[in-house]
Design a protein around this motif. Structure first.
Motif, PDB file in Angstrom:
ATOM      1  N   THR A  23       0.827  -1.188   0.190  1.00  0.00           N
ATOM      2  CA  THR A  23      -0.033   0.031  -0.136  1.00  0.00           C
ATOM      3  C   THR A  23       0.805   1.132  -0.108  1.00  0.00           C
ATOM      4  OG1 THR A  23      -1.717  -1.390   1.093  1.00  0.00           O
ATOM      5  CG2 THR A  23      -1.766   1.431   1.276  1.00  0.00           C
ATOM      6  N   ALA A  24       2.110   1.302   0.735  1.00  0.00           N
ATOM      7  CA  ALA A  24       2.763   2.379   0.902  1.00  0.00           C
ATOM      8  C   ALA A  24       3.427   2.710  -0.553  1.00  0.00           C
ATOM      9  CB  ALA A  24       3.848   2.273   1.956  1.00  0.00           C
ATOM     10  N   ALA A  25       3.944   1.725  -0.998  1.00  0.00           N
ATOM     11  CA  ALA A  25       4.773   1.846  -2.309  1.00  0.00           C
ATOM     12  C   ALA A  25       3.648   2.360  -3.538  1.00  0.00           C
ATOM     13  CB  ALA A  25       5.308   0.315  -2.724  1.00  0.00           C
ATOM     14  N   LEU A  26       2.525   1.855  -3.406  1.00  0.00           N
ATOM     15  CA  LEU A  26       1.393   2.264  -4.535  1.00  0.00           C
ATOM     16  C   LEU A  26       0.682   3.613  -4.013  1.00  0.00           C
ATOM     17  CD1 LEU A  26      -0.444  -1.091  -5.106  1.00  0.00           C
ATOM     18  CD2 LEU A  26       1.260   0.192  -6.548  1.00  0.00           C
ATOM     19  N   GLN A  27       0.894   4.120  -2.991  1.00  0.00           N
ATOM     20  CA  GLN A  27       0.141   5.250  -2.377  1.00  0.00           C
ATOM     21  C   GLN A  27       0.530   6.530  -3.378  1.00  0.00           C
ATOM     22  OE1 GLN A  27      -1.946   4.989   0.039  1.00  0.00           O
ATOM     23  NE2 GLN A  27      -2.830   7.118  -0.512  1.00  0.00           N
ATOM     24  N   ARG A  28       1.717   6.702  -3.715  1.00  0.00           N
ATOM     25  CA  ARG A  28       2.129   7.677  -4.614  1.00  0.00           C
ATOM     26  C   ARG A  28       1.265   8.153  -5.809  1.00  0.00           C
ATOM     27  NH1 ARG A  28       8.428   8.395  -6.601  1.00  0.00           N
ATOM     28  NH2 ARG A  28       8.216  10.247  -7.775  1.00  0.00           N
ATOM     29  N   TRP A  29       0.990   6.830  -6.382  1.00  0.00           N
ATOM     30  CA  TRP A  29       0.195   6.858  -7.740  1.00  0.00           C
ATOM     31  C   TRP A  29      -1.264   6.468  -7.494  1.00  0.00           C
ATOM     32  CZ3 TRP A  29       5.002   4.301  -7.372  1.00  0.00           C
ATOM     33  CH2 TRP A  29       6.143   5.158  -7.958  1.00  0.00           C
ATOM     34  N   ARG A  30      -1.680   6.657  -6.323  1.00  0.00           N
ATOM     35  CA  ARG A  30      -3.190   6.096  -6.161  1.00  0.00           C
ATOM     36  C   ARG A  30      -4.028   6.831  -7.190  1.00  0.00           C
ATOM     37  NH1 ARG A  30      -4.908   4.622  -1.061  1.00  0.00           N
ATOM     38  NH2 ARG A  30      -7.152   4.145  -1.150  1.00  0.00           N
ATOM     39  N   ASP A  31      -4.315   8.021  -7.158  1.00  0.00           N
ATOM     40  CA  ASP A  31      -5.228   8.479  -7.953  1.00  0.00           C
ATOM     41  C   ASP A  31      -5.111   8.403  -9.664  1.00  0.00           C
ATOM     42  OD1 ASP A  31      -6.308   9.592  -5.540  1.00  0.00           O
ATOM     43  OD2 ASP A  31      -5.116  11.569  -6.018  1.00  0.00           O
ATOM     44  N   ASP A  32      -4.121   7.659 -10.010  1.00  0.00           N
ATOM     45  CA  ASP A  32      -3.582   7.659 -11.700  1.00  0.00           C
ATOM     46  C   ASP A  32      -3.747   6.112 -11.770  1.00  0.00           C
ATOM     47  OD1 ASP A  32      -3.259  10.281 -11.860  1.00  0.00           O
ATOM     48  OD2 ASP A  32      -1.080  10.080 -11.354  1.00  0.00           O
ATOM     49  N   LEU A  33      -3.803   5.219 -10.989  1.00  0.00           N
ATOM     50  CA  LEU A  33      -3.731   3.848 -11.221  1.00  0.00           C
ATOM     51  C   LEU A  33      -4.978   3.405 -11.741  1.00  0.00           C
ATOM     52  CD1 LEU A  33      -2.419   2.379  -7.813  1.00  0.00           C
ATOM     53  CD2 LEU A  33      -1.187   2.579 -10.187  1.00  0.00           C
ATOM     54  N   VAL A  34      -4.935   2.768 -12.813  1.00  0.00           N
ATOM     55  CA  VAL A  34      -6.171   2.053 -13.515  1.00  0.00           C
ATOM     56  C   VAL A  34      -6.337   0.709 -12.866  1.00  0.00           C
ATOM     57  CG1 VAL A  34      -6.900   1.400 -15.768  1.00  0.00           C
ATOM     58  CG2 VAL A  34      -5.725   3.522 -15.587  1.00  0.00           C
TER      59      VAL A  34
END
Length: 97
Positions: A23-34
């Motif tokens: 979760t921490a690794a993905l948080q940076r791109w959270r709003d852009d992830l498809v």
């Protein structure tokens, strides 16, 4: 791994195999992830369930399809597998389970 829609890799790295680290690794791109793709396995339900609860768009990939898609690779490494899975998810050529 993180790719632009054009296929350009933006990030590649390693994290611990637990939900909080992923979760921490993905948080940076959270709003852009498809899509966040996880190959079905021993921890995918645990990690994937946590990511879904956190609002990430998770797809769990059928492991036999992933194995078939990656079978042509001559050098099997975790990094190459991750790149292959990222490509499968990016193109949408997978069976979700």
């Amino acid at each position: 791994m993180r790719y632009r829609r054009t296929g350009e890799m933006l990030w590649q790295g390693k994290v611990l195999g637990d939900p909080d680290a992923v979760t921490a690794a993905l948080q940076r791109w959270r709003d852009d992830l498809v899509r966040v793709g996880l190959e079905a396995g021993a921890t995918s339900e645990w990690i994937g369930g946590h990511l879904v609860d956190e609002g990430f768009p998770v797809e769990c990939l059928e492991s036999r399809h992933v194995k078939a898609a990656l079978g042509a690779m001559t050098v099997k490494t975790d990094q190459n597998d991750a790149q292959g899975i990222a490509q499968i998810v990016r193109t949408g050529w997978f069976k979700a389970i």
